[in-house]
Structure formats: C-alpha cells, structure tokens
Design an enzyme around this catalytic site. Sequence first.
Site, PDB file in Angstrom:
ATOM      1  N   LYS A  10       4.334 -14.980   4.779  1.00 51.36           N
ATOM      2  CA  LYS A  10       4.630 -15.885   3.664  1.00 51.36           C
ATOM      3  C   LYS A  10       6.160 -15.977   3.571  1.00 51.36           C
ATOM      4  CE  LYS A  10       3.270 -18.326   0.017  1.00 51.36           C
ATOM      5  NZ  LYS A  10       2.402 -19.527   0.067  1.00 51.36           N
ATOM      6  N   TYR A  12       0.804  -1.216   0.000  1.00 57.25           N
ATOM      7  CA  TYR A  12       0.000   0.000   0.000  1.00 57.25           C
ATOM      8  C   TYR A  12       0.846   1.281   0.000  1.00 57.25           C
ATOM      9  CZ  TYR A  12      -4.396  -2.460   0.781  1.00 57.25           C
ATOM     10  OH  TYR A  12      -5.492  -3.249   0.633  1.00 57.25           O
ATOM     11  N   ASP A  54      -1.738 -18.406   3.112  1.00 55.53           N
ATOM     12  CA  ASP A  54      -2.664 -19.346   2.456  1.00 55.53           C
ATOM     13  C   ASP A  54      -3.226 -20.338   3.472  1.00 55.53           C
ATOM     14  OD1 ASP A  54      -0.048 -20.270   2.639  1.00 55.53           O
ATOM     15  OD2 ASP A  54       0.000 -21.174   0.640  1.00 55.53           O
ATOM     16  N   ASP A  88      -5.768  -7.021   4.496  1.00 56.75           N
ATOM     17  CA  ASP A  88      -6.931  -6.611   3.701  1.00 56.75           C
ATOM     18  C   ASP A  88      -7.720  -7.842   3.271  1.00 56.75           C
ATOM     19  OD1 ASP A  88      -8.634  -4.924   2.111  1.00 56.75           O
ATOM     20  OD2 ASP A  88      -7.542  -5.652   0.362  1.00 56.75           O
ATOM     21  N   ASP A 127     -11.645  -9.641   4.908  1.00 57.22           N
ATOM     22  CA  ASP A 127     -12.912  -9.862   4.190  1.00 57.22           C
ATOM     23  C   ASP A 127     -13.409 -11.285   4.445  1.00 57.22           C
ATOM     24  OD1 ASP A 127     -13.093  -7.279   3.140  1.00 57.22           O
ATOM     25  OD2 ASP A 127     -13.573  -7.976   1.119  1.00 57.22           O
TER      26      ASP A 127
HETATM   27  C1  IPM Z   1     -10.423  -1.838   3.250  1.00 53.18           C
HETATM   28  C2  IPM Z   1     -10.602  -1.461   1.823  1.00 53.18           C
HETATM   29  C3  IPM Z   1      -9.511  -0.507   1.400  1.00 53.18           C
HETATM   30  C4  IPM Z   1      -8.190  -1.235   1.578  1.00 53.18           C
HETATM   31  C5  IPM Z   1      -9.650   0.039  -0.012  1.00 53.18           C
HETATM   32  C6  IPM Z   1     -10.982   0.719  -0.224  1.00 53.18           C
HETATM   33  C7  IPM Z   1      -8.519   0.972  -0.375  1.00 53.18           C
HETATM   34  O1  IPM Z   1     -10.654  -2.588   1.027  1.00 53.18           O
HETATM   35  O2  IPM Z   1     -10.496  -0.925   4.114  1.00 53.18           O
HETATM   36  O3  IPM Z   1     -10.196  -3.008   3.550  1.00 53.18           O
HETATM   37  O4  IPM Z   1      -7.741  -1.940   0.673  1.00 53.18           O
HETATM   38  O5  IPM Z   1      -7.590  -1.084   2.637  1.00 53.18           O
HETATM   39 MN    MN Z   2     -10.568  -4.442   2.131  1.00 53.14          MN
END
Ligand code: IPM
Ligand code: MN
Length: 355
Positions: free
Chosen positions: A189, A137, A223, A247, A251
């Site tokens: 990793k 990032y 992984d 990130d 999710d």
């Molecule tokens: C998150 C989002 C952000 C990230 C994006 C929108 C830049 O996916 O907060 O997880 O990748 O950090």
């Molecule tokens: Mn995200």
Amino acid sequence: MANYKIAVIPGDGIGPEVVHEGLKVLGAAAAKTGVTFDFEHYDLGGERYLRTEETLPDAVLDELRGFDAIYLGAVGHPEVAPGILEKQLLLRLRFELDQYINLRPVKLYPGVETPLRDKGPEEIDFVIVRENTEGLYSGMGGIQYKGTPHEVSTQIHMTTRFGAERCIRYAFDLTRKRDRAKKLTLCGKTNVLTFVHDTWFRAFHEVGEADYPDIERDYAHVDATTMWMVKNPEWFDVIVTENMFGDIITDLGAMIQGGLGVAAGGNINPEGVSMFEPIGGSAPKYTGQNVACPIAAISSTQMMMETLGEAETAARIERAVERALSSGRIESLAAGRMGMSTSEVGDMIAGFAAE
Ligand code: IPM
Ligand code: MN
C-alpha cells in the site's frame, strides 16, 4: 532411510480431530516410502491455560527447538480472552523459532466448488508468501491514559529492511522453483503506508534487479489485490506481502480454493524448525462432533514433507487428497455438511495414500 522427530500440538477446538486424521494419512503415505517418525505430543492450548495459566513455558519452547518440525492443529478457546493464546502461544512460536515465512498456497483442486463463477483449477493456482515475524504483529505499541477520555493507543507497524528482504528473497526463489509464469507480485500500500511500504518496494526491486532478472516483477496495492483475486485470480503466480495484509488476503484465498477446510499453511524457517497448520482455526462450534473437514490438516502434512525434502511422501499425500476431492463422495467441504465424518474422510484419504 530418514527418520524425523515431529512435535505435535493438537491445540484447541477441532485441532485434535483434524490432526488425528493428518497423522493417519501421513503414516499411511510414509509406510509406503519408508520415511519414519518419532512423534511427541504437547498439550499446549486453551485447556492447559485454563488449568495452569501456562501458555508456552520456556522449557517447552526450548524442547521444541530440537525437533525437525512441528505439527499444529489450532489455537483459540472460547473461554480464553482474545489475544492471550494467539500472542503467547501461536505468535510466540512463530517469532521465537523465527519462522519468518508463512507459506499459503491457493490451489483449487478438481471437484472442489469455488464461489467464483467461471473460474476453475486452471485459473486458481498461486501461492501467497506472507512475512511472519514483523509488521503490525510485532507487539510494539501500547495504550496511554487507558479508560479516560484522552486514551491514546498505538500499534506499531514495525518493518526492517532485513525482514522484508529475506521474505522477498524467499518469494523470488519460490517463483523460480515453481517455474510457471515466473511472475512475483508484491502486495502493499505504497500510496498510504509511505514508510514501511517504501522499504518493501525498494527491497523488492533492488533484489529482483540484482539477483532475479528471470522473474517478472509486478506490484499491486492490497485493495486491488483482493479485487483481482476475485476477478482475475489467474493473473497471480506468487504474491509476497507483509504480515497483516497476508493474514487478510489468505482468508480470501482460502475461500476461493474451497474454504477453510482445505487451506493449509506452513510457518517456515528455512534454516530452522518449521511449523505446519491448517489455517482455519479452532472452530469451537464444531468441536468434538467429528464433522470438521480434515483436508487442510492433511495437506499441511504434505507441506511438512515438502519442506523436509521428502518429495515422494508429499506427492503421495497430494495425490490421495486429489483423488478424494474428485471422487464425488464428499458432498461439501463445509464443516457439518461433508456427508461424511472427519474420520471417514481421513480413512478414505489414508486408503488412497497407502495404494
Ligand atoms: C492466522 C491466524 C492468526 C494470525 C491468529 C490466530 C493470531 O488468523 O494464522 O492467519 O493472525 O496470524
Ligand atoms: Mn488469519
């Protein structure tokens, strides 16, 4: 009694709708505990960018440095090219305010459905500590010979010992404070990313050995981490990881805790201004329909209160969320399928928070 200055950035898509409910619940809980706020709203986001080409003016950034915390709805607009708002607004805020921790709890509340068969609230209760200012990032890299057959692009996985170590220390402290399994898992990793993850690995073990002998140290490749988050989520207490892996696995974490509608997060600078946001995004498809689940935004205010040291207000919000989730009244946490509107869910939780 404490009074806090809070900057509110409702942002794009469903952001304003869910932030509205978050503020409703926060207000109801704080009225009971005596905490007070001065809120200031900022219209940063896609609409403003389309109108003025401004994402985050320097003067606004400087103002934001003067708040006790920031409450953010969502960033991302269908008419703005990918990367602009993300990099110039969201990531810039995280970087400039040095919010080096992205704290994302993965907690399945009773009454919430998880796609993991045979797993329940007992098994799904851990925290992911994501490094939030470095890695892929960082924005370092570029494209050479663009548009030619010789095009070359690089995106540098920038890692500093300082950055890894401060994140690791935060995670060890959190593991100690949680006082559960007292186990910290480093997710990396090391078998492929033999430079950056070597830095992380050594920092993890050196810091752990020197200062956290009471915390068990565990390591998993990224992984394998995704595999275990599905197969044996009960193995995790706290996971610490770099920015991009964090990130991705958060999710997955959101899905096993009931979906993006309930996943809250905090961008934390333990010495500065922190920013709290639901991790789900702007969901343009559901914008303006009053159908998005506001619970992640509500729980983000709980994290804000925890971070500001307002434990009682935070506990009140959490109990209210728990009651709503176990009430059986919300049919599903998916947008458009709650069987209730965004504001009705907010009203119910605010009602519980006020009791
Ligand atoms: C998150 C989002 C952000 C990230 C994006 C929108 C830049 O996916 O907060 O997880 O990748 O950090
Ligand atoms: Mn995200």
